[in-house]
Design an enzyme around this catalytic site. Structure first.
Site: not given
Length: 546
Positions: A361, A448
């Site tokens: 992240e 993703h």
């Protein structure tokens, strides 16, 4: 689209550039840093100032119109003095989305080449909008509201409400197709799992058509299995006899307790004996230890591997918030607060504080402050893959006994409920959706899943193809062309990817552009025709990027 300009095209105005660029070959011999400012920060400030001073001459040399100006975003200097100045562009004072470019210079200030996010002119047919700002806000809000209840992203829960929209800013949209005058609006909301949503919406200033959407809150969905990092050392801060969970040696980064709230900065953790947590979920400090360690490990990885001081490269540390909401099975990075946030998971007993979650992240923040890869299409896949790659490298860098380093993404949070990881780098399709190889349809996949091509490339470059066991984990990586590949090691592979990201990639880089960027990076680092350079080319061919 990205274009590497021929040197001759850029040097057509070399005399103009030379007069502006022949400023001290030695930023290294600059004046001493002011008191209280590190030498590195002082040097970076001078380098950014130099890039700003050269911006008008660079714009002229690149043939930009009189209405266009370059605004400095980043500046990097190599050990040999070569410089790489990254600019955003404005047109008539309006930001040009897709107008970013990188100017490459040698140590004497001579331009060696330029990488642009888009080819050709960026001026739209008109700079007069047909819609008002209020109408643009309504269009953007309506577009987001229309997605309530729909989860388009594999790692995001469905939007449940739209809470507010900011003012609309006029921009030029040049990232794809014909340049258009547009509005950029931020629309905020909340997702079904409690994650805040902050979507950046670009709409046509004439028709209101949505041209681009970008979720600025990057998330990693999963359920955790308790505290992950085990026994670690933490650098803390002693103030008036009390210890703070704050690290002044790493940009002042710190960790706070949100106490199940979903807004605010939270309360800084303090402790009387400097012994934090017990390794159990019932002790609220345990999740804070994970978060603080994850931030420190990510800082150390970037600093000691690439010489990058923090996510923005400016020596400022991000902060972390734990105990977000109730039963919140998620974690996210948010550029707007420059912070990392973790929920406590199901029943508030499974904090989402795994190390590769932190590394992944926070690497979104690094991408935002370097190439700024658009979060859609092939560039979106490259954005996600960059976080997978560097999240994995943070895990290898930390080498914790309780979190065995591997090429599996989210393997400890058991997101699937059966012990399998979220993603596999050696053969991405094992997750049931990711692409092993490039095809013309990859760009239309969820980011993703389109990230699989770059993840697979990185694994092949680092470790090679075929069956092998690394740190007790078995892998078997195929190639699209049946070739047998030998890896160059993960450390060299990471150097290639980081240089490509920070020096050559732009907001619109696609897989073909990533191949060019990484080959340029390998040439810079190891030489054209070197084993490493040839391995980069072969690994891309192994995932069908030729």
């Amino acid at each position: 689209m990205k274009r590497k300009l021929a040197v001759g095209a850029v040097l057509s105005a070399s005399a103009v550039l030379a007069s502006a660029i022949q400023v001290s070959a030695g930023i290294a011999q600059a004046a001493p840093a002011p008191v209280g400012q590190s030498a590195a920060a002082h040097q970076r400030g001078e380098l950014l100032a130099l890039a700003g001073a050269q911006a008008p001459a660079a714009a002229k040399a690149l043939g930009l119109s009189g209405q266009e100006q370059l605004v400095v975003k980043d500046a990097i200097v190599d050990a040999d003095g070569s410089r790489h100045f990254r600019y955003e562009r404005t047109l008539g004072g309006l930001p040009v989305l897709g107008g970013d470019l990188v100017v490459h210079q040698d140590a004497k200030g001579n331009v060696k080449g330029t990488d642009r996010a888009v080819k050709g002119a960026v001026a739209p047919a008109s700079l007069t909008p047909k819609l008002t700002a209020d109408q643009a806000v309504a269009k953007a809000s309506g577009a987001v509201a229309a997605t309530v209840g729909v989860a388009k992203d594999a790692d995001e829960a469905a939007l449940t409400s739209v809470t507010k929209a900011g003012s609309a800013q006029l921009v030029v949209w040049a990232a794809s197709g014909t340049p258009r005058l547009a509005y950029r609006t931020t629309v905020e909301g909340v997702r079904a799992d409690g994650t805040p949503s902050s979507q950046l919406i670009v709409t046509d200033a004439a028709s209101g058509e949505v041209l681009s959407t970008h979720e600025q809150v990057q998330t990693a969905v999963g359920t955790g299995n308790g505290v992950f990092v085990g026994n670690v050392q933490l650098t803390t801060n002693l103030v008036s006899g009390s210890y703070q969970l704050k690290d002044t040696t790493r940009g002042g980064q710190y960790t706070t307790n949100l106490a199940n709230k979903t807004s605010g900065k939270g309360t800084l953790y303090t402790d009387a004996d400097n012994a934090w947590g017990t390794g159990t979920v019932s002790n609220g400090q345990s999740a804070a230890v994970d978060a603080q360690y994850g931030a420190a490990a990510t800082w150390d990885f970037y600093k000691n591997t690439f010489g990058r001081a923090g996510i923005r490269g400016d020596g400022v540390g991000a902060y972390s918030r734990v105990h977000y909401g109730r039963n919140y099975v998620n974690a996210f990075w948010d550029d707007s607060c420059f912070c990392m946030t973790y929920g406590d998971g199901a029943s508030n007993t499974h904090p989402l504080t795994e190390l590769d979650v932190a590394g992944h992240e926070m690497s979104h923040g690094v991408t935002a402050n370097t190439a700024g890869l658009n979060y859609s299409g092939e560039s979106g896949g490259l954005n996600e893959a960059t976080s997978d790659i560097f999240g994995t490298m943070v895990e290898f860098y930390a080498n914790l006994p309780k979190d065995n380093p591997d090429y599996l993404i989210g393997e400890l949070i058991n997101i699937n409920g059966d012990g399998t990881p979220l993603r596999y780098m050696d053969k991405p399709s094992k997750d049931g959706g990711s692409a092993d190889y490039w095809s013309s349809t990859v760009g239309s996949k969820d980011v993703h899943y389109s990230s699989g091509v770059a993840n697979h490339f990185f694994y092949l470059l680092a470790e090679g193809s075929g069956a092998k066991t690394i740190n007790g984990v078995s892998y078997n990586s195929p190639t699209s062309n049946g070739s047998t590949l030998t890896g160059i090691g993960r450390d060299k592979a990471a150097q290639v990817w980081y240089r490509a990201l920070s020096v050559y990639m732009t907001s619109t880089t696609n897989y073909a552009g990533a191949r060019t960027a990484t080959l340029n990076a390998a040439k810079d680092l190891y030489g054209a025709g070197s084993t490493e350079y040839n391995a980069v080319a072969a690994a891309w061919s192994g995932v069908n990027v030729n």
